[in-house]
Design a protein around this motif. Structure first.
Motif, short mmCIF file in Angstrom:
data_model
loop_
_atom_site.label_atom_id
_atom_site.label_comp_id
_atom_site.label_asym_id
_atom_site.label_seq_id
_atom_site.Cartn_x
_atom_site.Cartn_y
_atom_site.Cartn_z
N GLU A 1 0.32 0.13 6.86
CA GLU A 1 -0.53 0.94 6.34
C GLU A 1 -1.84 0.99 7.62
O GLU A 1 -1.91 2.24 7.91
CB GLU A 1 -1.39 -0.06 5.44
CG GLU A 1 -1.57 0.37 4.15
CD GLU A 1 -2.46 -0.72 3.11
OE1 GLU A 1 -3.56 -0.19 3.25
OE2 GLU A 1 -1.40 -0.31 2.00
N LYS B 1 3.60 2.92 11.89
CA LYS B 1 2.33 2.78 10.74
C LYS B 1 3.21 4.40 11.07
O LYS B 1 3.06 4.81 9.62
CB LYS B 1 1.45 3.41 11.98
CG LYS B 1 0.24 1.75 11.89
CD LYS B 1 -0.72 2.41 12.43
CE LYS B 1 -0.32 2.28 14.14
NZ LYS B 1 -1.94 2.54 14.70
N GLY C 1 0.75 -1.38 -0.13
CA GLY C 1 -0.43 0.25 0.10
C GLY C 1 0.96 1.46 -0.59
O GLY C 1 0.31 2.63 -0.10
#
Length: 110
Positions: free
Chosen positions: A56, A50, A15
């Motif tokens: 993600e 994160k 991602g």
């Protein structure tokens, strides 16, 4: 956890689009130099993953940590709540690469 394309057509891994990796948010996979991530105050391992853009969301952080894919200063760390210190090197094994980010505590003058 695969390599693919996002809606804009940019290649992505977990991602994270290629432009984000190249902008310095995380180190490109071909660059062995770890990225330094500024942090104010204490931070836990899951939160740092994160913040550094290595995962993600918290669910992905939990899975990576519990799977043994995350190392702190070269040692496998399986506790998401592990408190990180200034200079700690956090590495995550991604498909085909290991990406590292270093904690840089910011002194907010307090």
């Amino acid at each position: 956890m695969t390599t693919g394309q996002d809606e804009s057509g940019s290649a992505s891994l977990r991602g994270i689009s290629a432009p984000d990796r190249l902008s310095g948010r995380i180190a490109p996979m071909t660059d062995p130099t770890p990225t330094t991530i500024p942090v104010r105050g204490q931070i836990k391992l899951g939160q740092f993953l994160k913040l550094a853009g290595l995962v993600e969301d918290g669910g992905e952080a939990r899975i990576a940590i519990q799977s043994g894919d995350v190392r702190v200063n070269g040692q496998v760390e399986t506790r998401r709540g592990h408190h990180l210190d200034n200079g700690d090197a956090v590495s995550i094994e991604l498909p085909g690469a290991v990406v590292t980010a270093v904690v840089a505590m910011i002194d907010d003058g307090a």
